[in-house]
Scaffold this motif. Structure first.
Motif, short mmCIF file in Angstrom:
data_model
loop_
_atom_site.label_atom_id
_atom_site.label_comp_id
_atom_site.label_asym_id
_atom_site.label_seq_id
_atom_site.Cartn_x
_atom_site.Cartn_y
_atom_site.Cartn_z
N VAL A 36 6.87 -6.79 4.99
CA VAL A 36 5.60 -6.11 4.21
C VAL A 36 4.36 -6.75 4.83
O VAL A 36 4.34 -7.89 4.97
N MET A 37 3.42 -5.91 5.20
CA MET A 37 2.17 -6.01 5.87
C MET A 37 0.97 -5.54 4.94
O MET A 37 0.90 -4.83 4.34
N PHE A 49 -4.57 -5.22 0.64
CA PHE A 49 -3.34 -4.59 0.37
C PHE A 49 -3.57 -3.63 -0.78
O PHE A 49 -4.03 -4.23 -2.01
N PRO A 50 -2.97 -2.47 -0.92
CA PRO A 50 -2.29 -1.96 0.29
C PRO A 50 -3.30 -1.88 1.62
O PRO A 50 -4.62 -1.96 1.52
N PRO A 51 -2.71 -1.64 2.78
CA PRO A 51 -3.39 -2.00 3.97
C PRO A 51 -4.35 -0.64 4.16
O PRO A 51 -4.15 0.36 3.48
N GLN A 104 -4.42 -9.52 -3.48
CA GLN A 104 -3.54 -9.32 -4.44
C GLN A 104 -2.61 -8.25 -4.02
O GLN A 104 -2.87 -7.34 -3.42
N VAL A 105 -1.24 -8.30 -4.53
CA VAL A 105 -0.28 -7.38 -3.80
C VAL A 105 -0.01 -6.69 -5.25
O VAL A 105 0.58 -7.32 -6.18
N PHE A 106 0.13 -5.34 -5.46
CA PHE A 106 0.45 -4.78 -6.84
C PHE A 106 1.86 -3.99 -6.26
O PHE A 106 2.30 -3.28 -5.33
#
Length: 143
Positions: A36-37, A49-51, A104-106
Motif C-alpha cells: 500500500v503506497m 493518502f490517497p496518493p 492519515q489513511v482512511f
C-alpha cells in the motif's frame, strides 16, 4: 502509427470503481505487488493518502511513491449499517482512520476483528486485501 492503449488499471480497485483511469494508476500495480503506497512531493515534502499526482501544497507534479509501513494509530472508527451504491452487500462493515504522523489513511477495518477489542489509540497496520471478485483494496489489522 500505433494506437495509444487506455490505462484502465484503477478498475481493479475496490468493490465498485467509478473510474478506470487516473494519474495514480500505479497505486494498483503496488497493491498487486503487496504494498500500500502513498505519495510525497519531491518539492516541498508534503505527504498524501490517497496518493496524488499533484501536490496540493505547492502544485508540483514531481511526486514519488513511498510505502505505507509500520503501525499507525487508530484515530476513529465507525460501523456502517447503510452503504453507498455498490457496497450494499458489504454491510455491516467498519471504516476507520489511522494516523501515521505526517499523513492519515482512511479505510476499512479487517472484518475478522472483534469490534469489542478495537480501541482508539491502538496500533494498526495497513495491508493489501484481495476481494472475492478479483479486485483489490486495503484493510487495517491489529499491529
Amino acid at each position: 502509427m500505433s494506437e495509444k492503449k487506455e490505462d484502465v488499471r484503477f478498475g481493479k480497485f475496490g468493490t465498485v470503481s467509478f473510474t478506470k483511469t487516473t494519474r495514480v494508476n500505479d497505486f494498483i500495480d503496488h497493491l498487486e505487488g503487496g504494498k500500500v503506497m502513498h505519495t510525497v512531493c519531491k518539492g516541498c515534502g508534503a505527504k498524501f493518502f490517497p496518493p496524488r499526482a499533484d501536490c496540493a501544497a505547492c502544485l508540483s507534479s514531481d511526486m514519488e511513491w513511498r510505502e505505507v509501513s509500520g503501525a499507525g494509530k487508530l484515530v476513529s472508527y465507525s460501523q456502517l449499517q447503510y452503504a453507498p451504491v455498490g457496497f450494499e452487500k458489504d454491510v455491516p462493515y467498519s471504516i476507520a482512520m489511522l494516523d501515521y504522523g505526517d499523513y492519515q489513511v482512511f479505510g476499512r477495518l479487517d472484518n475478522a476483528l472483534d469490534l469489542s477489542e478495537v480501541k482508539i489509540g491502538m496500533a494498526m497496520t495497513t495491508v493489501v486485501n484481495h476481494l472475492a471478485n478479483g479486485q483489490l483494496n486495503y484493510i487495517f489489522k491489529k499491529a
